[in-house]
Design an enzyme around this catalytic site. Structure first.
Site, short mmCIF file in Angstrom:
data_model
loop_
_atom_site.label_atom_id
_atom_site.label_comp_id
_atom_site.label_asym_id
_atom_site.label_seq_id
_atom_site.Cartn_x
_atom_site.Cartn_y
_atom_site.Cartn_z
N GLY A 189 9.58 21.03 -21.16
CA GLY A 189 10.83 21.17 -21.90
C GLY A 189 10.84 20.20 -23.07
O GLY A 189 10.23 19.14 -23.02
N SER A 190 11.54 20.55 -24.13
CA SER A 190 11.70 19.61 -25.24
C SER A 190 12.70 18.54 -24.85
O SER A 190 13.35 18.62 -23.81
CB SER A 190 12.17 20.36 -26.50
OG SER A 190 11.15 21.19 -26.97
N GLY A 191 12.82 17.54 -25.71
CA GLY A 191 13.76 16.46 -25.43
C GLY A 191 13.07 15.19 -24.98
O GLY A 191 13.72 14.18 -24.71
N HIS A 192 11.73 15.24 -24.89
CA HIS A 192 10.97 14.05 -24.47
C HIS A 192 10.12 13.51 -25.61
O HIS A 192 9.18 12.76 -25.38
CB HIS A 192 10.06 14.40 -23.29
CG HIS A 192 10.77 15.05 -22.15
ND1 HIS A 192 11.81 14.45 -21.50
CD2 HIS A 192 10.61 16.27 -21.58
CE1 HIS A 192 12.25 15.27 -20.55
NE2 HIS A 192 11.54 16.37 -20.59
N LYS A 204 3.52 18.42 -15.81
CA LYS A 204 4.36 17.49 -15.07
C LYS A 204 4.93 18.21 -13.85
O LYS A 204 5.27 19.39 -13.92
CB LYS A 204 5.48 16.96 -15.96
CG LYS A 204 4.95 16.20 -17.19
CD LYS A 204 6.03 15.48 -17.98
CE LYS A 204 7.07 16.38 -18.60
NZ LYS A 204 6.54 17.38 -19.53
N ASP A 211 7.97 23.91 -14.54
CA ASP A 211 6.72 23.73 -15.28
C ASP A 211 5.54 24.29 -14.51
O ASP A 211 4.69 24.99 -15.05
CB ASP A 211 6.51 22.24 -15.57
CG ASP A 211 7.56 21.69 -16.52
OD1 ASP A 211 7.29 21.58 -17.71
OD2 ASP A 211 8.69 21.42 -16.05
N HIS A 257 15.26 13.74 -17.29
CA HIS A 257 16.21 14.77 -17.73
C HIS A 257 17.63 14.35 -17.37
O HIS A 257 18.52 15.17 -17.25
CB HIS A 257 15.93 16.12 -17.06
CG HIS A 257 14.51 16.54 -17.15
ND1 HIS A 257 13.57 16.14 -16.25
CD2 HIS A 257 13.88 17.31 -18.06
CE1 HIS A 257 12.40 16.66 -16.59
NE2 HIS A 257 12.56 17.36 -17.68
#
Ligand SMILES: Nc1ncnc2c1ncn2[C@@H]1O[C@H](COP(=O)(O)OP(=O)(O)O)[C@@H](O)[C@H]1O
Ligand SMILES: Nc1ncnc2c1ncn2[C@@H]1O[C@H](COP(=O)(O)OP(=O)(O)O)[C@@H](O)[C@H]1O
Ligand SMILES: [Mg+2]
Ligand SMILES: [Mg+2]
Ligand SMILES: [Mg+2]
Ligand SMILES: [Mg+2]
Lengths: 217, 330, 330, 217
Positions: C54-57, C105, C110, C216
Site C-alpha cells: 500500500g502507499s503511504g510508507h 511484507k 499483500d 498503518h
C-alpha cells in the site's frame, strides 16, 4: 548633579538585581512568551530566563573579582549562553559596560549612568535600530537619554528613577501600535500592529525592577 | 507536548550527540561551544564555509557539513540564533588559511551573532546573507526578507566552488548570485512546538492555512482557508515569479521543501502541480530537489523555491557532494 | 483533513507523476497498472527484485528502485495492498531472464495479491516475506508478525547481492537471513490520516502513545502514558533483544526509522539513547541508518530496528546504491 | 430440490444486485469504516465502495456479453481495482465462479448456488482462513454450507433465503468476541476482542441485500 554613592554596579548589586529580575520575569513569563509567539518565534522568554539563570549562577565565580572582570565574565556568559537577538544585544550591553574606563574606582550614580548609557549605545549600534522600529530600543534609548539628563542635573534621584519607570512603561506601550522595521516582527507588516514588542516588555520589566529596588532602598 | 525527549535542557545536546555517532564517517560534533565540523581537516587553500542558525530546521545545517558543502555548522538552541563563540571556535577549527565565508540567514539574531563571531575571529572572513523569502517585503531600511530554503541551494552551490578552489571573493560572489536568483514561498497547515515552550507556537483552524509562513512558525502574508494543492501551488509560484521576473524559456531549479510534518507523497504531488504550472508559463525546469531540507520542527506544510540557473550554477549544483543529508556523485 | 491534495481519487496518480518527474534520471513511473521501474533495463543474468505494498510508507518502496536495490515497486492505494496485475506487469517489464524475487511484507492483503500476481506471471519467480515486527506474536497458524522497517534493510542487502550476480536462490536465502536477523518495534504519538478517510485513523490522548504500533496506524501492544525518550527506547530495545536473543559483542546495524511526522532531531536523540542502552548491554553497533524510510503518512513516532550482522550482510549493506531515497558509493 | 429459475446470475441480475448493495453499503459506511479503524487499517469501506463502483460502471461493457465473459471481466476489474485483502478475496470469488462449467445454459437457482459455493471455496483456499478466525469467512463459509444443503433439498427457496439471512447475521455477530488469527486484526491479540470484523460485516450486508431482494421478488 547627583552625588549619592556606594555600591552601584558592585558585583553583589548586579547579582542581587539579577535575582530580583528573575522573580519579576518569571511572574510575567506567560505574557512575554505570548508576545513573542504573536509577532516572533516564541523563544524570547526562554532566552531571557536562561540568561538570568546563567548570570545568577555566576555569583560564586565573580563575587570576589574586580568589577571589570566580572562584567566581562557576565558578558561572555550572556553572549555565549543565550543566543538569538536578545543574547547578542544583552551581551553587547555588558561587553560595552565593561569597557568603561576607571571601573576600579568607586562607582557613583553618575558613573553607573555613564556605564548604562554606553551599554545602550553599543546595543543601538549592534542592532541598528532606533526609536520607532518596534524593538527593545524603543524603551532603552529614551531611558538612556533620561539617564544622561539626570546625571548632569540636580533632580532628586528617586524622582528621576520614577520618571524613568514612567518613560519605560510609556515607550513599551507605544510599541503596540507600531509597524516593525527591525527584528522578526518586521516580517509581519501590518499584522504586527496591535501587539507589544516582547523585547520592549522584558526590557521595561527589567528597568522597572531595578528602579523600584533603588527607590525603596 | 509529544516528543522523543528526556528533558528540555538536554534536547539539543543529546540530539547532536546522536547525530555525531550516526555520521562519524563524515562529521564530528564538538561541544561547548557546539559546532559540527567535517571529520577531516579542510585542505590547504580551500575556503571554509560555515553556516548555522537556530536548531529545529534539520537537516539544515548540520546535515550539510561534508565534502562539497559546508566545513562547519553552528547550531543554536531551537529557533534561537547560535552564539558568537560558536562561530569563532568553528572558524578557528576549520580555517586552513584561505579564509572563512559565513552563510547567514537574514534574521536580526543571526546577523548580530554572526557579526560578533566574525569580529571575534582574527582570520580573514566574509559573510553572505540569504533572504529568499518573497512572502516578506524587501527593504534596506528594515530587517528585510527572511532567509529560508534557498540557503540550502547556496550552501550546495558555493560548497562546490569552494571545494574546487574558488577564492573567498569568488565564493561570496557566487553565493550572492544564487541568493539573488532565488525566491521562496511557504505555507503551513499546522504549527510546530518548540520543546522549551511545550505547546504549539500558533493556533490554526481545522480548515485554515498560513500563507507565507516563516520557518519558525512566524505568521506569513495571510491566514486563508485551505485550498486544493494546485491552487496553493499556483499562488506560491505567482508570488515567486512576480519577484524573480523570470523570462520565458529561462532554466530553473525547482525545489519543493517539506516543513517536517508533511509526507513525501504530498511533496511529490506539489512538485507535479508546480511542474504543470511552470510548463504552462513556458519556464523550463532543469534541476529539482524534493524533500525535507529546511524544516520547522514537526510543522506540516511546504515551501516552493525557484532558482534561476546559469552554467556556473548548474555546474556547481551537479558537482559531487557527500554530507549526511545530501549526497551524490561520490 | 489538511493535505496537499487536489482530489482523493487522483492523489496517488499525481504523487507518482511528480515522483517520476523528479527522479527521471533513476526511475520511470508506469501507469495502469501502476509500477515504478528503473530507467534502464535490468542487465542480463541479474535477478530482478520487485517489492510493493500500500502507499503511504514513502519513500518505501518507490524510493528504493534503482541500482543496488529494487528493479520495480508496485504501489497500491494508500494502505491497500497493490493488485496482482501490477505485479505481473512489473515482472514482465523487468525480468531479464534470471527470474524475479518478490519482497512482500507480511499482511494478508499483500500476501494474497502478490501470490496471485506470481501465479499470473509465467516466468521464474519466488518470494520472501518480511515479518520483523516484534510487537506481534509470531505463529505459523495465524497471519503471524507484521513486516515493517526491516523490509528496507532486506531490499538494500538483497539488492546488492542481485546486482553482483547472486542467483534467485541465493537472493532468497540472504533475504530470509536478513529478515530472521531483524527485529523492529515502533511507537506512535499521533495518528495518520488516510486521504480517503479524511480523518485520523485513531484517537489518542494528549499524554498517550501507542506502544507497538503498526505502520498503518494499527493498534500495537498497549496504549501507554508518554515517557522520557530513554524509557521508551529502552522498552523498545528490550522487546527486540528478547526476540533476537543477541549475544554480547554481537555486531549489529541500528536503524532508527521515523514514521513521517517526527523531526530528524528527535530521531537522532532516539539514536543516541539507543546507542547508550546497547553499549551498556555490550552490543556493538557497526552500521546505522537514521531517517524516514518506512513511514506511516504523517504519523508522529518512530521505530527501532536491530539487525544482527555477519560478513555477508555487512558487505552487501556497504555496496553502492543509487535510488531516490538511498544513495551511497556512487 | 428447488427448481425455480431464470435470470439468476444473469449479467443484469449481477449489475442490479451490485446497485442494491451499493445503497446498503453506503448507508452503513460509517460503521464499516469504524470497524476497520478499530482492528485494521481503516480502508475496508473504501475498498468495498471502489469495487462496487467499478462493477456498476462495467454495465455497458458487459450487458450483452455471455455470462462467463462478464464474470471474468468483473473478476479482473475487482482484482485490479480494489487491492488489499478484500480485493484479492472478492476477485478470487468472481474468477472462480467464472470457471464453473456450463455457464452458457440457463442458470437456475441450484446452478447459482453451485457457483457461489465454488467462489467461496476458492476464497477459503486463497486466504487460508476457516471459520473461527475472525474474518469474512466466518460469514461466508456457513452461508456456503447452507447453500449446499438448500440446493439438494426441498426447502422453499424463500424460507431457505431467510435462514441464510439469519446465519449471516449470527455469524457476523459471532466475530465480535473472537480472537483473530488471520488478517490484520490478528496482530492485535486480545485487543481485537469486542469488535466485529469489518469484512464479516460487509459480507453479511451483501448477503442480506441479495437474499432480501430475492425474497421480495
Ligand atoms: N535589530 C534589533 N535591534 C534591537 N532590538 C532587536 C533587534 N532585533 C530584535 N530585537 C529585539 O529582540 C527581541 C526578540 O528577542 P528574541 O526573541 O530573544 O530573539 P529572536 O528575535 O532572535 O528570536 C524583539 O522583541 C526586539 O525587541
Ligand atoms: N486471510 C484472510 N482470509 C479471509 N479473509 C480475510 C483474510 N485476511 C483478511 N480478511 C478479511 O479482509 C477484511 C479486511 O479487508 P480490507 O480492509 O479491504 O483489506 P486489508 O486488511 O488488506 O486492509 C478483514 O476484515 C477480513 O474479514
Ligand atoms: Mg524570539
Ligand atoms: Mg529566536
Ligand atoms: Mg488495507
Ligand atoms: Mg483494511
Amino acid at each position: 548633579m547627583i552625588t549619592e554613592t556606594k555600591g552601584y554596579m558592585s558585583v553583589s548589586f548586579l547579582i542581587s538585581q539579577a535575582k530580583n529580575i528573575q522573580i519579576v520575569i518569571d511572574e510575567n513569563a506567560a505574557e512575554i512568551e505570548a508576545l513573542d509567539q504573536n509577532i516572533g518565534d516564541g523563544d524570547h522568554i526562554f532566552n531571557v530566563q536562561r540568561g538570568l539563570k546563567l548570570v545568577v549562577e555566576l555569583e560564586n565565580d565573580i563575587k570576589n573579582l574586580p568589577l571589570q572582570k566580572s562584567l566581562n565574565m557576565i558578558a561572555m556568559k550572556v553572549l555565549s549562553g543565550i543566543g538569538g537577538s536578545s543574547g547578542a544585544l544583552f551581551g553587547t550591553f555588558f561587553m560595552s559596560m565593561a569597557k568603561t574606563p576607571d571601573l576600579d574606582r568607586n562607582i557613583d550614580f553618575n558613573k553607573a549612568c555613564e556605564m548604562v548609557i554606553k551599554g545602550i549605545n553599543a546595543m543601538k549600534e549592534r542592532g541598528k535600530a532606533d526609536v520607532g522600529e518596534k524593538t527593545m530600543m524603543d524603551v532603552l534609548i529614551p531611558v538612556s537619554e533620561k539617564l544622561n539628563e539626570l546625571k548632569s542635573s540636580n533632580v532628586d534621584m528617586k524622582e528621576g528613577l520614577s520618571e524613568i519607570i514612567k518613560i519605560a512603561e510609556d515607550r513599551m506601550l507605544s510599541t503596540k501600535d507600531m509597524l516593525a522595521t527591525k527584528g522578526r516582527a518586521s516580517f509581519l507588516g501590518e499584522r504586527a500592529k496591535g501587539h507589544i514588542d516582547p523585547g520592549a516588555r522584558s526590557s521595561q520589566l527589567i528597568i522597572d525592577t531595578i528602579c523600584k529596588s533603588l527607590i525603596n532602598k | 507536548m509529544k516528543k522523543f525527549i528526556n528533558n528540555v535542557d538536554d534536547f539539543l545536546k543529546e540530539s547532536l550527540s546522536g547525530f555525531g555517532k550516526a555520521h562519524s564517517d563524515i562529521i564530528k560534533v564538538n561541544f561547548e561551544p557546539n559546532f559540527i565540523s567535517r571529520k577531516t581537516k579542510t585542505k590547504e587553500g580551500k575556503v571554509s564555509l560555515i553556516s548555522g542558525g537556530g536548531s529545529g530546521h534539520e537537516p539544515m545545517h548540520g546535515g550539510f557539513v561534508g565534502h562539497g558543502m559546508l566545513d562547519a555548522a553552528c547550531p543554536g538552541f531551537v529557533f534561537s540564533a547560535p552564539t558568537p563563540d560558536q562561530m569563532q571556535a568553528a572558524a578557528e577549527h576549520v580555517d586552513s588559511g584561505a579564509g572563512v565565508l559565513f552563510i547567514v540567514k537574514n534574521y536580526s539574531g543571526d546577523i548580530m551573532n554572526f557579526q560578533m563571531g566574525a569580529e571575534m575571529y582574527s582570520g580573514k572572513n566574509d559573510s553572505i546573507i540569504t533572504n529568499d523569502d518573497v512572502a516578506v517585503e524587501d527593504s534596506t531600511f528594515t530587517t528585510g526578507r527572511r532567509g529560508v530554503a534557498a540557503t540550502v541551494l547556496v550552501e550546495k552551490i558555493v560548497g562546490s566552488l569552494a571545494e574546487n578552489g574558488g577564492s573567498l571573493e569568488e565564493c561570496k560572489k557566487l553565493g550572492e548570485k544564487v541568493n539573488k536568483n532565488s525566491g521562496t514561498m511557504g505555507v503551513a497547515f499546522s504549527s510546530c512546538t518548540v520543546p522549551a515552550a511545550g505547546k504549539p507556537t500558533f493556533d490554526i483552524g481545522n480548515d485554515e492555512m498560513e500563507f507565507g509562513v516563516g520557518i519558525h512558525g512566524e505568521p506569513g502574508r495571510k491566514r486563508e482557508k485551505i485550498q486544493p494543492s494546485k491552487k496553493i501551488v499556483n499562488n506560491m509560484l505567482e508570488a515567486i515569479l512576480d519577484d524573480l521576473k523570470l523570462q520565458k524559456n529561462e532554466k530553473t531549479l525547482l525545489f519543493i521543501n517539506g516543513m517536517g510534518g508533511t509526507p513525501l507523497t504530498e511533496l511529490y504531488l506539489v512538485y507535479d502541480d508546480a511542474c504543470e504550472i511552470l510548463k504552462s508559463k513556458g519556464i523550463e525546469i532543469t534541476r529539482s530537489l524534493v524533500g525535507n531540507y529546511c524544516t520547522s520542527l514537526e510543522m506540516q506544510g511546504a515551501s516552493v523555491t525557484l532558482l534561476k540557473c546559469d552554467e556556473e550554477i548548474l555546474k556547481n549544483w551537479d558537482a559531487p557532494v557527500h554530507t549526511a543529508a545530501m549526497r551524490w556523485g561520490m
